[in-house]
Design an enzyme around this catalytic site. Structure first.
Site, PDB file in Angstrom:
ATOM      1  N   CYS A 160      -0.558   1.204  16.489  1.00  0.00           N
ATOM      2  CA  CYS A 160      -1.654   2.082  16.922  1.00  0.00           C
ATOM      3  C   CYS A 160      -1.259   2.770  18.232  1.00  0.00           C
ATOM      4  CB  CYS A 160      -2.922   1.253  17.111  1.00  0.00           C
ATOM      5  SG  CYS A 160      -4.260   2.174  17.889  1.00  0.00           S
TER       6      CYS A 160
ATOM      7  N   ASN B 126     -13.570   4.165  -5.739  1.00  0.00           N
ATOM      8  CA  ASN B 126     -12.154   4.544  -5.822  1.00  0.00           C
ATOM      9  C   ASN B 126     -11.663   5.097  -4.495  1.00  0.00           C
ATOM     10  OD1 ASN B 126     -12.415   3.754  -8.408  1.00  0.00           O
ATOM     11  ND2 ASN B 126     -12.369   5.800  -9.312  1.00  0.00           N
TER      12      ASN B 126
ATOM     13  N   HIS C 218     -15.371   2.218  -0.657  1.00  0.00           N
ATOM     14  CA  HIS C 218     -14.216   1.357  -0.348  1.00  0.00           C
ATOM     15  C   HIS C 218     -13.098   2.083   0.394  1.00  0.00           C
ATOM     16  CE1 HIS C 218     -15.439  -1.657  -3.775  1.00  0.00           C
ATOM     17  NE2 HIS C 218     -16.201  -1.762  -2.703  1.00  0.00           N
TER      18      HIS C 218
ATOM     19  N   ARG D 207       1.804   1.730  -3.546  1.00  0.00           N
ATOM     20  CA  ARG D 207       0.697   2.284  -4.340  1.00  0.00           C
ATOM     21  C   ARG D 207       0.452   3.754  -4.014  1.00  0.00           C
ATOM     22  NH1 ARG D 207      -4.158  -1.342  -3.770  1.00  0.00           N
ATOM     23  NH2 ARG D 207      -5.078   0.270  -5.078  1.00  0.00           N
TER      24      ARG D 207
ATOM     25  N   TYR E  76       0.839  -1.219   0.000  1.00  0.00           N
ATOM     26  CA  TYR E  76       0.000   0.000   0.000  1.00  0.00           C
ATOM     27  C   TYR E  76       0.868   1.261   0.000  1.00  0.00           C
ATOM     28  CZ  TYR E  76      -4.389  -2.398  -0.071  1.00  0.00           C
ATOM     29  OH  TYR E  76      -5.451  -3.151  -0.495  1.00  0.00           O
TER      30      TYR E  76
ATOM     31  N   CYS F 201      -3.746   1.238  21.205  1.00  0.00           N
ATOM     32  CA  CYS F 201      -3.716  -0.141  21.710  1.00  0.00           C
ATOM     33  C   CYS F 201      -2.426  -0.885  21.393  1.00  0.00           C
ATOM     34  CB  CYS F 201      -4.911  -0.938  21.146  1.00  0.00           C
ATOM     35  SG  CYS F 201      -4.771  -1.297  19.373  1.00  0.00           S
TER      36      CYS F 201
END
Ligand code: BJW
Length: 258
Positions: free
Chosen positions: A154, A104, A121, A72, A69, A157
């Site tokens: 995160c 998209n 999405h 991308r 990711y 947590c």
């Protein structure tokens, strides 16, 4: 496509009170962002979605998925809205009621000044806690990420952070999906642009509109799963066809002036 089809599409959009638009990866293709299912350049021709776009894939190999990711994001960063995105924002200006429902994740519609957008999405630029530990979604500011970790952790947590996109097997954001279904049930015209129509539940939205009596216009250089439903089928790239539709709508506007 005949010029008659183009004129019909422009007239339907000009006269409609409630216009729904469903977009997919094809609308951003002319901005240099690869689609998913193109046989040569599509992402899924090169990568296996089950290894990269499912929660199980992330659990199995979070670094691989995070890095993909990030890659991308780097590819998308220079992309600019194209003439198709811009024309959709102009169609929104004309329609009394309008929703642009997009699959998209690149936010090029926002950058082209579309305003009434429903994201089915998610958005690749955003990140969230994998466990959504503070509620769904638990968005995490990029600045707050511990960038030494890959993926980062995160801050609430300590679990992993992931991109805020919808993977296979995950439910869509419920408010977005409900808004999309409601609007499609009551629209006069639905414009379906640059999507193969194979991914559910987004793909069913045009059948929702059609069954409720809307006219369906499809813009796509290829025949798709939507094509049998379409009242008007424009077999061309959206960056070329959408500006032509807008010009015809402007002509209709001029000729309607007393
Ligand atoms: C141009 C052009 C130009 C080129 N101009 N056009 C019912 C039946 C069967 C299966 C299911 C079902 N319900 C749910 C499922 C499972 C699954 C699914 O649909 N699977 C099918 C593939 C079989 N759906 C889900 O899992 C969804 N969740 C869900 O339903 O939850 C409830 C549930 C769960 C489990 C079981 C049952 C219910 C979630 C779907 C998430 C999709 N995620 C992705 C990745 C997003 C993140 C990322 O980017 O990495 O979303 S997959 C990918 O596909 C991406 C897209 O948004 C999505 C749609 O693709 P799109 O946009 O249509 O792109 P392409 O490439 O397919 O098509 C491009 C088109 O453009 C082509 O037609 C070209 O011709 C055209 N084009 N150039 C105009 N210039």
């Amino acid at each position: 496509m005949t010029s008659e089809d183009l004129q019909t599409a422009a007239e339907l959009l000009y006269q409609a009170q409630r216009v729904a638009v469903l977009t997919g990866a094809g609308v951003s293709e002319e901005s240099g962002i690869p689609t998913f299912r193109d046989a040569v350049d599509g992402l899924w021709a090169k990568y296996d979605p089950m290894h990269l776009a499912t929660p199980q894939a992330f659990q199995r190999d979070p670094k691989l998925v995070w890095d993909w990711y990030e890659y991308r994001r780097t590819l998308m960063r220079p992309a600019q809205p194209n003439n198709g995105h811009i024309a959709l924002a102009q169609i929104e200006q004309h329609a009394p009621e309008f929703r642009l429902i997009t699959q998209n994740i690149d936010e090029l519609h926002e950058r082209a000044r579309s305003r009434k957008i429903v994201h089915l999405h998610g958005k690749i630029a955003e990140n969230k806690c994998f466990a959504n530990c503070q509620g769904t979604p638990t968005l995490i500011d990029r600045e707050a990420l511990d960038l030494l970790g890959t993926p980062p952790h995160c801050p609430h947590c300590g679990g992993y952070v992931r991109p805020n996109v919808v993977w296979f097997g995950e439910t869509l954001p419920q408010d977005a999906l409900a808004q999309a279904v409601d609007f499609c049930q009551t629209c006069d015209v639905m414009l379906v642009v640059g999507t193969s129509g194979v991914v559910q539940p987004a793909a069913s939205l045009s059948t929702v509109a059609k069954r409720a009596g809307a006219k369906v216009i499809e813009i796509n250089p290829d025949i798709t799963a939507f094509s049998p439903w379409a009242d008007v089928k424009l077999l061309h790239p959206s960056g070329i066809i959408l500006p032509k539709i807008v010009s015809l709508m402007q002509q209709l506007e001029r000729t309607s002036q007393p």
